[in-house]
Design a protein around this motif. Structure first.
Motif, PDB file in Angstrom:
ATOM      1  N   ASP A   1       0.364  -1.235   0.003  1.00 16.28           N
ATOM      2  CA  ASP A   1       0.115  -0.235  -0.162  1.00 16.28           C
ATOM      3  C   ASP A   1       1.131   1.586  -0.221  1.00 16.28           C
ATOM      4  O   ASP A   1       0.850   2.287  -0.807  1.00 16.28           O
ATOM      5  N   TYR A   2       1.928   1.429   0.708  1.00 18.59           N
ATOM      6  CA  TYR A   2       2.857   2.176   0.996  1.00 18.59           C
ATOM      7  C   TYR A   2       2.971   2.598  -0.702  1.00 18.59           C
ATOM      8  O   TYR A   2       3.525   3.921  -1.164  1.00 18.59           O
ATOM      9  N   LEU A   3       3.488   1.722  -1.199  1.00 21.28           N
ATOM     10  CA  LEU A   3       4.722   2.204  -2.668  1.00 21.28           C
ATOM     11  C   LEU A   3       2.916   2.089  -3.374  1.00 21.28           C
ATOM     12  O   LEU A   3       3.277   3.150  -4.384  1.00 21.28           O
ATOM     13  N   ARG A   4       1.852   1.503  -3.589  1.00 23.75           N
ATOM     14  CA  ARG A   4       1.129   2.225  -4.317  1.00 23.75           C
ATOM     15  C   ARG A   4       0.614   3.345  -3.843  1.00 23.75           C
ATOM     16  O   ARG A   4      -0.084   4.367  -5.275  1.00 23.75           O
ATOM     17  N   LEU A   5       0.317   3.664  -2.757  1.00 21.82           N
ATOM     18  CA  LEU A   5      -0.086   5.449  -2.678  1.00 21.82           C
ATOM     19  C   LEU A   5       1.046   5.987  -3.685  1.00 21.82           C
ATOM     20  O   LEU A   5       1.004   7.099  -4.399  1.00 21.82           O
ATOM     21  N   PHE A   6       2.559   5.870  -3.258  1.00 26.97           N
ATOM     22  CA  PHE A   6       3.125   6.728  -2.977  1.00 26.97           C
ATOM     23  C   PHE A   6       4.153   6.966  -4.953  1.00 26.97           C
ATOM     24  O   PHE A   6       4.442   8.010  -5.051  1.00 26.97           O
ATOM     25  N   THR A   7       4.316   5.654  -5.132  1.00 28.82           N
ATOM     26  CA  THR A   7       4.336   5.904  -6.576  1.00 28.82           C
ATOM     27  C   THR A   7       3.504   6.439  -7.452  1.00 28.82           C
ATOM     28  O   THR A   7       4.024   7.061  -8.580  1.00 28.82           O
ATOM     29  N   ALA A   8       1.972   6.873  -7.324  1.00 33.26           N
ATOM     30  CA  ALA A   8       0.932   7.540  -8.247  1.00 33.26           C
ATOM     31  C   ALA A   8       0.643   8.982  -7.567  1.00 33.26           C
ATOM     32  O   ALA A   8       0.367   9.295  -8.720  1.00 33.26           O
ATOM     33  N   LEU A   9       1.881   9.165  -6.783  1.00 34.24           N
ATOM     34  CA  LEU A   9       2.151  10.617  -6.777  1.00 34.24           C
ATOM     35  C   LEU A   9       3.144  10.837  -7.328  1.00 34.24           C
ATOM     36  O   LEU A   9       3.691  12.738  -6.731  1.00 34.24           O
ATOM     37  N   GLY A  10       3.763  10.093  -7.623  1.00 35.71           N
ATOM     38  CA  GLY A  10       4.781  10.366  -8.889  1.00 35.71           C
ATOM     39  C   GLY A  10       6.495  10.168  -8.457  1.00 35.71           C
ATOM     40  O   GLY A  10       7.477  10.868  -8.382  1.00 35.71           O
ATOM     41  N   MET A  11       6.270   9.182  -6.970  1.00 35.35           N
ATOM     42  CA  MET A  11       7.308   9.416  -5.989  1.00 35.35           C
ATOM     43  C   MET A  11       8.842   7.830  -6.557  1.00 35.35           C
ATOM     44  O   MET A  11       7.884   7.014  -7.256  1.00 35.35           O
ATOM     45  N   THR A  12       9.629   7.976  -6.281  1.00 36.49           N
ATOM     46  CA  THR A  12      10.915   6.930  -6.917  1.00 36.49           C
ATOM     47  C   THR A  12      11.450   6.219  -5.721  1.00 36.49           C
ATOM     48  O   THR A  12      12.130   7.040  -4.905  1.00 36.49           O
ATOM     49  N   PRO A  13      10.636   5.078  -5.718  1.00 39.86           N
ATOM     50  CA  PRO A  13      11.270   4.306  -4.063  1.00 39.86           C
ATOM     51  C   PRO A  13      12.530   3.267  -5.096  1.00 39.86           C
ATOM     52  O   PRO A  13      13.654   3.724  -6.128  1.00 39.86           O
ATOM     53  N   PHE A  14      13.370   3.652  -3.416  1.00 37.00           N
ATOM     54  CA  PHE A  14      15.014   2.794  -3.700  1.00 37.00           C
ATOM     55  C   PHE A  14      14.652   2.283  -2.716  1.00 37.00           C
ATOM     56  O   PHE A  14      14.658   2.375  -1.380  1.00 37.00           O
ATOM     57  N   ASP A  15      15.819   0.957  -2.640  1.00 39.26           N
ATOM     58  CA  ASP A  15      16.229  -0.266  -1.991  1.00 39.26           C
ATOM     59  C   ASP A  15      17.609  -0.841  -1.843  1.00 39.26           C
ATOM     60  O   ASP A  15      17.856  -1.609  -0.617  1.00 39.26           O
ATOM     61  N   GLY A  16      18.413  -1.197  -2.732  1.00 38.33           N
ATOM     62  CA  GLY A  16      19.480  -1.435  -3.082  1.00 38.33           C
ATOM     63  C   GLY A  16      20.698  -0.436  -2.600  1.00 38.33           C
ATOM     64  O   GLY A  16      21.774  -1.423  -3.447  1.00 38.33           O
ATOM     65  N   VAL A  17      19.955   0.680  -2.547  1.00 36.56           N
ATOM     66  CA  VAL A  17      21.303   1.794  -2.311  1.00 36.56           C
ATOM     67  C   VAL A  17      22.024   1.233  -1.044  1.00 36.56           C
ATOM     68  O   VAL A  17      22.235   0.757  -0.242  1.00 36.56           O
ATOM     69  N   ALA A  18      23.965   1.339  -1.377  1.00 39.58           N
ATOM     70  CA  ALA A  18      25.258   1.147  -1.118  1.00 39.58           C
ATOM     71  C   ALA A  18      26.350   1.752  -1.488  1.00 39.58           C
ATOM     72  O   ALA A  18      25.766   2.232  -2.637  1.00 39.58           O
ATOM     73  N   PRO A  19      26.775   2.225  -0.957  1.00 44.40           N
ATOM     74  CA  PRO A  19      27.578   1.805   1.333  1.00 44.40           C
ATOM     75  C   PRO A  19      26.282   2.274   1.934  1.00 44.40           C
ATOM     76  O   PRO A  19      25.451   3.005   1.339  1.00 44.40           O
ATOM     77  N   PHE A  20      26.348   2.654   3.190  1.00 40.93           N
ATOM     78  CA  PHE A  20      25.365   3.193   4.115  1.00 40.93           C
ATOM     79  C   PHE A  20      25.936   4.269   3.455  1.00 40.93           C
ATOM     80  O   PHE A  20      26.502   5.379   3.663  1.00 40.93           O
ATOM     81  N   ASP A  21      24.500   5.395   3.335  1.00 44.94           N
ATOM     82  CA  ASP A  21      24.338   6.485   3.026  1.00 44.94           C
ATOM     83  C   ASP A  21      23.375   7.233   4.166  1.00 44.94           C
ATOM     84  O   ASP A  21      22.373   6.956   4.297  1.00 44.94           O
TER      85      ASP A  21
END
Length: 273
Positions: A80-100
Motif C-alpha cells: 500500500d505504501y508503494l501503491r500510494l506514493f508511486t502514484a503521486l510521482g515518487m521513485t522508490p529505492f532500496d538497493g543503495v549501498a554503501p551506507f548513506d
C-alpha cells in the motif's frame, strides 16, 4: 483533498487499506495536485517561502504525507505504501549501498568485534522514496558496524527526530506538543540531493553550532552545548545519535535530556554537506 483526510481514514481500521487509498487517489491525484507536489521536487528557488506558489501550505501537505507513510509502513508488506506514493510521482529505492545517512535510517545494528569496522548495510527492511531531488522517506536498514561508527542500543534506539511514529523506537516530532488541529501545521523537513551536493533542512535558518548573535532563541540549549560539534552534525545528518555522546555522564544528570534537544532549525555551515 488533503492527505490528512486519508490519514484519519487509515486510522479508522486495521486494513487492508487499498480501497481507502484508491478512493483518495481518485480525488487527490488530479493533475493540479500532482503538479503542486512537483513544485517541491527541485532544489533551487526557495519555493517553500513563496506565498504565491502556496509554498508554506505545500510544506505542511508534505508533512501530512509523511504521517501517512509512517502508518502504512507499520504493515509488514509495503504494497500500500508503494501503491500510494508511486502514484503521486515518487521513485522508490532500496538497493543503495554503501551506507548513506541521507538515504538510510538504521533500524537494527549487528555489532562487530572490531570497533573500527565501517557501517555495512545488511538488509533493507523498507524502501525509501525520492520526489525528484527531494528526499521524502529514507530506506530502513539493518546494518553491521563497529561501535566506533554505530553503537547497538544507540544508533537503533536513540530517539529519532523529525519523526512522528515508529513501532520499535522512541520518536520526537514538533507536532507531538501541539493540539489536534495545530499539529497539522508542522513543516516537513526538506533535504535535497543535487549534482552539486546534499542540502539539509533547507527551509530553516539556524545553525548546528548556534547563533548567539541572533538572540537567545537561536542559541544552543545547555544539553546541545554538551554535544560536540561532530555529535551535533551526526544528529542532523542521521536524525539521531549513532554512539554514546562524549558527555554522557554530564547529560545523565538531566533525566530526559533528549527531549530538550531542538535540532529542528539546524543547518550546516556553508560549504559543509
Amino acid at each position: 483533498m488533503k492527505a490528512r483526510a486519508l490519514y484519519h481514514d487509515l486510522l479508522g481500521h486495521d486494513g487492508p487499506h487499498r480501497d481507502d487509498i484508491d478512493r483518495w487517489l481518485g480525488q487527490a491525484a488530479a493533475p493540479a495536485y500532482l503538479q503542486r507536489l512537483r513544485t517541491a521536487a527541485v532544489h533551487g528557488s526557495a519555493w517553500w517561502a513563496d506565498e504565491e506558489q502556496h509554498g508554506p501550505d505545500l510544506v505542511e501537505e508534505l508533512y501530512a504525507l509523511g504521517r501517512l507513510a509512517d502508518v502504512l509502513l507499520l504493515d509488514p508488506r509495503p504494497d500500500d505504501y508503494l501503491r500510494l506514493f508511486t502514484a503521486l510521482g515518487m521513485t522508490p529505492f532500496d538497493g543503495v549501498a554503501p551506507f548513506d545517512p541521507f538515504l538510510h535510517e538504521i533500524v537494527d545494528v549487528e555489532q562487530t568485534e572490531d570497533p573500527q569496522a565501517p557501517i555495512e548495510v545488511l538488509e533493507v527492511h523498507r524502501p525509501g522514496l525520492m520526489l525528484g531531488e527531494l528526499l521524502f522517506n529514507r530506506a530502513r536498514v539493518r546494518i553491521r558496524a563497529g561501535a566506533a561508527h554505530a553503537e547497538r542500543g544507540i544508533a537503533d534506539r536513540f530517539p529519532l527526530y523529525w519523526t512522528f511514529r515508529r513501532a520499535d523506537r522512541p520518536v520526537h516530532d514538533l507536532s507531538h506538543s501541539w493540539g489536534s488541529n495545530s499539529q497539522w501545521r508542522t513543516d516537513f523537513r526538506l533535504d535535497y540531493r543535487t549534482p552539486d551536493g546534499d542540502h539539509l533542512n533547507v527551509a530553516e535558518d539556524g545553525s548546528v553550532d548556534g547563533r548567539p548573535d541572533l538572540g537567545h532563541y537561536k542559541e544552543l540549549a545547555p544539553e546541545e552545548h554538551l554535544l560536540t560539534p561532530a555529535e551535533r552534525r551526526e544528529l542532523l545528518r542521521n536524525r539521531c545519535l549513532l554512539r554514546t555522546p562524549r558527555a554522557a555522564a554530564e547529560l545523565a544528570a538531566s533525566p530526559g535530556w533528549e527531549d530538550e534537544l531542538f535540532p529542528y532549525e539546524w543547518r550546516l555551515p556553508a560549504g559543509e554537506s
